[in-house]
Design a protein around this motif. Structure first.
Motif, PDB file in Angstrom:
ATOM      1  N   PHE A   1       0.823  -1.210   0.000  1.00 29.37           N
ATOM      2  CA  PHE A   1       0.000   0.000   0.000  1.00 29.37           C
ATOM      3  C   PHE A   1       0.865   1.272   0.000  1.00 29.37           C
ATOM      4  O   PHE A   1       0.421   2.319  -0.474  1.00 29.37           O
ATOM      5  CB  PHE A   1      -0.968  -0.020   1.180  1.00 29.37           C
ATOM      6  N   GLY A   2       2.099   1.185   0.510  1.00 34.83           N
ATOM      7  CA  GLY A   2       3.021   2.303   0.371  1.00 34.83           C
ATOM      8  C   GLY A   2       3.340   2.574  -1.094  1.00 34.83           C
ATOM      9  O   GLY A   2       3.430   3.734  -1.527  1.00 34.83           O
ATOM     10  N   PHE A   3       3.491   1.502  -1.863  1.00 37.23           N
ATOM     11  CA  PHE A   3       3.714   1.643  -3.304  1.00 37.23           C
ATOM     12  C   PHE A   3       2.505   2.279  -3.981  1.00 37.23           C
ATOM     13  O   PHE A   3       2.648   3.097  -4.897  1.00 37.23           O
ATOM     14  CB  PHE A   3       4.025   0.274  -3.911  1.00 37.23           C
ATOM     15  N   CYS A   4       1.312   1.930  -3.523  1.00 32.28           N
ATOM     16  CA  CYS A   4       0.085   2.525  -4.069  1.00 32.28           C
ATOM     17  C   CYS A   4       0.039   4.036  -3.823  1.00 32.28           C
ATOM     18  O   CYS A   4      -0.441   4.803  -4.664  1.00 32.28           O
ATOM     19  CB  CYS A   4      -1.144   1.862  -3.446  1.00 32.28           C
ATOM     20  N   ALA A   5       0.537   4.462  -2.658  1.00 32.58           N
ATOM     21  CA  ALA A   5       0.619   5.901  -2.377  1.00 32.58           C
ATOM     22  C   ALA A   5       1.523   6.586  -3.390  1.00 32.58           C
ATOM     23  O   ALA A   5       1.223   7.698  -3.863  1.00 32.58           O
ATOM     24  CB  ALA A   5       1.131   6.133  -0.955  1.00 32.58           C
ATOM     25  N   GLY A   6       2.626   5.937  -3.747  1.00 39.41           N
ATOM     26  CA  GLY A   6       3.522   6.484  -4.755  1.00 39.41           C
ATOM     27  C   GLY A   6       2.854   6.631  -6.110  1.00 39.41           C
ATOM     28  O   GLY A   6       3.098   7.598  -6.849  1.00 39.41           O
ATOM     29  N   LEU A   7       1.994   5.686  -6.455  1.00 38.34           N
ATOM     30  CA  LEU A   7       1.268   5.771  -7.727  1.00 38.34           C
ATOM     31  C   LEU A   7       0.331   6.981  -7.753  1.00 38.34           C
ATOM     32  O   LEU A   7       0.205   7.670  -8.782  1.00 38.34           O
ATOM     33  CB  LEU A   7       0.464   4.486  -7.952  1.00 38.34           C
ATOM     34  N   ALA A   8      -0.344   7.238  -6.636  1.00 40.58           N
ATOM     35  CA  ALA A   8      -1.234   8.397  -6.564  1.00 40.58           C
ATOM     36  C   ALA A   8      -0.448   9.701  -6.705  1.00 40.58           C
ATOM     37  O   ALA A   8      -0.895  10.650  -7.362  1.00 40.58           O
ATOM     38  CB  ALA A   8      -2.023   8.382  -5.257  1.00 40.58           C
ATOM     39  N   ILE A   9       0.736   9.757  -6.102  1.00 41.50           N
ATOM     40  CA  ILE A   9       1.588  10.944  -6.220  1.00 41.50           C
ATOM     41  C   ILE A   9       2.056  11.118  -7.660  1.00 41.50           C
ATOM     42  O   ILE A   9       2.094  12.238  -8.197  1.00 41.50           O
ATOM     43  CB  ILE A   9       2.784  10.846  -5.257  1.00 41.50           C
ATOM     44  N   LEU A  10       2.392  10.020  -8.321  1.00 38.36           N
ATOM     45  CA  LEU A  10       2.788  10.078  -9.731  1.00 38.36           C
ATOM     46  C   LEU A  10       1.651  10.611 -10.599  1.00 38.36           C
ATOM     47  O   LEU A  10       1.874  11.436 -11.498  1.00 38.36           O
ATOM     48  CB  LEU A  10       3.221   8.687 -10.203  1.00 38.36           C
ATOM     49  N   ALA A  11       0.432  10.156 -10.346  1.00 39.56           N
ATOM     50  CA  ALA A  11      -0.728  10.656 -11.090  1.00 39.56           C
ATOM     51  C   ALA A  11      -0.895  12.156 -10.896  1.00 39.56           C
ATOM     52  O   ALA A  11      -1.211  12.899 -11.842  1.00 39.56           O
ATOM     53  CB  ALA A  11      -1.994   9.917 -10.649  1.00 39.56           C
ATOM     54  N   LEU A  12      -0.674  12.632  -9.667  1.00 40.06           N
ATOM     55  CA  LEU A  12      -0.767  14.063  -9.368  1.00 40.06           C
ATOM     56  C   LEU A  12       0.270  14.852 -10.170  1.00 40.06           C
ATOM     57  O   LEU A  12      -0.046  15.898 -10.754  1.00 40.06           O
ATOM     58  CB  LEU A  12      -0.576  14.292  -7.872  1.00 40.06           C
ATOM     59  N   LEU A  13       1.498  14.373 -10.211  1.00 42.12           N
ATOM     60  CA  LEU A  13       2.553  15.063 -10.949  1.00 42.12           C
ATOM     61  C   LEU A  13       2.256  15.108 -12.445  1.00 42.12           C
ATOM     62  O   LEU A  13       2.504  16.125 -13.114  1.00 42.12           O
ATOM     63  CB  LEU A  13       3.903  14.379 -10.699  1.00 42.12           C
ATOM     64  N   ILE A  14       1.715  14.017 -12.983  1.00 39.63           N
ATOM     65  CA  ILE A  14       1.345  13.985 -14.402  1.00 39.63           C
ATOM     66  C   ILE A  14       0.280  15.034 -14.692  1.00 39.63           C
ATOM     67  O   ILE A  14       0.364  15.775 -15.685  1.00 39.63           O
ATOM     68  CB  ILE A  14       0.846  12.577 -14.798  1.00 39.63           C
ATOM     69  N   PHE A  15      -0.705  15.137 -13.827  1.00 36.71           N
ATOM     70  CA  PHE A  15      -1.787  16.098 -14.060  1.00 36.71           C
ATOM     71  C   PHE A  15      -1.302  17.533 -13.932  1.00 36.71           C
ATOM     72  O   PHE A  15      -1.678  18.406 -14.727  1.00 36.71           O
ATOM     73  CB  PHE A  15      -2.937  15.839 -13.088  1.00 36.71           C
ATOM     74  N   LEU A  16      -0.464  17.800 -12.931  1.00 40.69           N
ATOM     75  CA  LEU A  16       0.031  19.160 -12.722  1.00 40.69           C
ATOM     76  C   LEU A  16       0.884  19.651 -13.888  1.00 40.69           C
ATOM     77  O   LEU A  16       0.888  20.848 -14.194  1.00 40.69           O
ATOM     78  CB  LEU A  16       0.862  19.220 -11.431  1.00 40.69           C
ATOM     79  N   THR A  17       1.585  18.753 -14.542  1.00 45.14           N
ATOM     80  CA  THR A  17       2.556  19.163 -15.563  1.00 45.14           C
ATOM     81  C   THR A  17       2.107  18.925 -17.002  1.00 45.14           C
ATOM     82  O   THR A  17       2.618  19.573 -17.921  1.00 45.14           O
ATOM     83  CB  THR A  17       3.892  18.435 -15.346  1.00 45.14           C
ATOM     84  N   GLN A  18       1.143  18.008 -17.205  1.00 39.56           N
ATOM     85  CA  GLN A  18       0.778  17.637 -18.573  1.00 39.56           C
ATOM     86  C   GLN A  18      -0.727  17.650 -18.841  1.00 39.56           C
ATOM     87  O   GLN A  18      -1.169  17.207 -19.900  1.00 39.56           O
ATOM     88  CB  GLN A  18       1.320  16.234 -18.889  1.00 39.56           C
ATOM     89  N   GLY A  19      -1.502  18.171 -17.912  1.00 38.62           N
ATOM     90  CA  GLY A  19      -2.952  18.106 -18.050  1.00 38.62           C
ATOM     91  C   GLY A  19      -3.547  19.004 -19.108  1.00 38.62           C
ATOM     92  O   GLY A  19      -4.725  18.874 -19.450  1.00 38.62           O
ATOM     93  N   ASN A  20      -2.747  19.933 -19.649  1.00 38.38           N
ATOM     94  CA  ASN A  20      -3.246  20.823 -20.693  1.00 38.38           C
ATOM     95  C   ASN A  20      -2.185  21.026 -21.768  1.00 38.38           C
ATOM     96  O   ASN A  20      -1.232  20.249 -21.843  1.00 38.38           O
ATOM     97  CB  ASN A  20      -3.717  22.144 -20.081  1.00 38.38           C
TER      98      ASN A  20
END
Length: 409
Positions: free
Chosen positions: A367-386
């Motif tokens: 589940f710690g690894f799952c937290a990392g996946l959520a953080i990765l999704a956040l970074l993708i959205f912040l930088t590439q969402g538009n």
């Protein structure tokens, strides 16, 4: 008068669709806390449990694109009926089959239900929702998921504990059968004719790599991995941690939180923009996974479940609304199916991958690894969402519009 009659007709369709969606998710969610335990009782290992439950997403992956095209070409109702019918038939297979290969086949067949029903449901709601308050209506209609996933697990866990698995599976079939009756009065909106080039398979898959779809599908993939791990292994994690907690209550806590946030986030997104709420949801989701990794008491498990429900309760309607904003009615079924396929694929591979991880390093590290996946999704959205980094960051923080939206009024 014609306008008023059309509005009333749409409201009646939405009400029927809401009832059908509620029964669909109640039927499906009744098996959430019980299927892992059922498979453990028939002798499956942790990895086999992950593989069997992961097969659910295989059915979604193989047929999601087909149902997306079918919804655009033949209307939304036919895919809604297919999804509900499969959801009524599949639970009977769990009664008849107890071998691991047989359970894999039944679970994959059961996955067709979500591939069909959710594609038709989201596309039809987007068709009927006026652009000016699309977020509000999609938020309200999305309530069927948390209500159904609150009722289903609590009822399913109780029946399994008191009456055994057979009555549980028959209940799941009965709820879906009632849902079929709710679909009868639904009428399709007019079907827009498509050019041959718009409906061929190459055009369909090119949509996936278009900027308006690609990032959303990637985010859904990251969350799908975490979501798949959560809904496969939390009951077993609670049992292994020797925490006195009914696993159904974990899912119920999440469903109640998901239910609560949808009342205001949809309407607020019409005013403040979708991006801000997607960012917020990913932050909350990451925190929930971190808490779960360190959970040792029932209260911490319930807090983690509540935050996970809040995160997904904001994310799913917001992603769906952004998809609706970025698509035309005649392509909406295909665009919805492509974006949600990211979630499907994540769920499909989460079971076998995280089953092996849990065997090697335990549930907490998983589940710690799952937290990392959520953080990765956040970074993708912040930088590439538009369209570029600046526009992406402004959109993600509620400071700018969605450059890919087809409704810029």
């Amino acid at each position: 008068m014609k306008l008023k009659a059309g509005v009333l007709k749409n409201q009646y369709i939405l009400l029927s669709l809401f009832a059908a969606g509620l029964l669909f998710w109640s039927s499906l969610a009744a098996l959430l806390p019980t299927l892992p335990l059922y498979m453990e009782d028939v002798g499956a290992t942790k990895q086999q449990i992950g593989i069997v439950l992961g097969c659910f997403a295989i059915g979604m992956l193989l047929f999601r694109s087909f149902f997306g095209r079918l919804a655009d070409q033949r209307g939304r109702k036919i895919v809604l009926i297919i999804g509900m019918l499969v959801n009524a038939i599949a639970p009977l297979g769990y009664i008849l089959v107890q071998s691991i290969p047989g359970l894999m086949a039944v679970r994959a067949f059961h996955g067709l239900s979500i591939a069909a029903f959710t594609t038709g449901f989201l596309a039809l709601v987007a068709d009927l929702a006026p652009e000016k308050n699309r977020g509000e209506i999609m938020g309200y209609m999305s309530l069927v998921t948390p209500i159904g996933t609150a009722i289903g697990p609590a009822l399913g866990g109780y029946l399994q504990a008191t009456s055994g698995y057979t009555l549980l599976f028959l209940l799941s079939t009965g709820l879906a059968g009632m849902g079929l009756l709710c679909l009868v009065p639904i009428v399709n909106p007019p079907i827009h004719k498509q050019n041959k080039s718009d409906s061929d398979s190459s055009k369909f898959w090119r949509l996936l790599f278009s900027p308006r779809v690609r990032v959303l599908a990637s985010i859904m993939l990251m969350i799908g991995l975490a979501f798949g791990a959560l809904h496969t292994f939390v009951p077993l994690f609670i049992k292994a941690a020797r925490v006195d907690l009914n696993p159904g209550l974990f899912y119920t806590a999440g469903a109640l939180a998901s239910f609560s946030v949808r009342f205001f986030t949809g309407k607020a997104s019409d005013r403040y923009g979708r991006g801000l709420f997607i960012t917020l949801s990913l932050v909350v989701y990451a925190i929930s996974m971190m808490l779960l990794a360190f959970a040792t008491t029932a209260n911490v498990f319930l807090i983690a479940g509540t935050l996970e429900g809040a995160g997904s309760g904001i994310l799913m309607p917001m992603i769906s609304t952004v998809i609706a904003d970025r698509s035309l009615q005649q392509e909406r079924g295909r665009v919805f199916s492509l974006c949600i396929m990211g979630l499907d694929f994540g769920i499909a591979i989460a079971g076998p991958i995280f089953g092996s991880v849990a065997e090697q390093v335990g549930y907490r590290n998983m589940f710690g690894f799952c937290a990392g996946l959520a953080i990765l999704a956040l970074l993708i959205f912040l930088t590439q969402g538009n369209k570029n980094f600046t526009d992406s960051l402004r959109f993600a923080l509620g400071r700018g519009k969605d450059a890919y939206s087809l409704n810029q009024s």
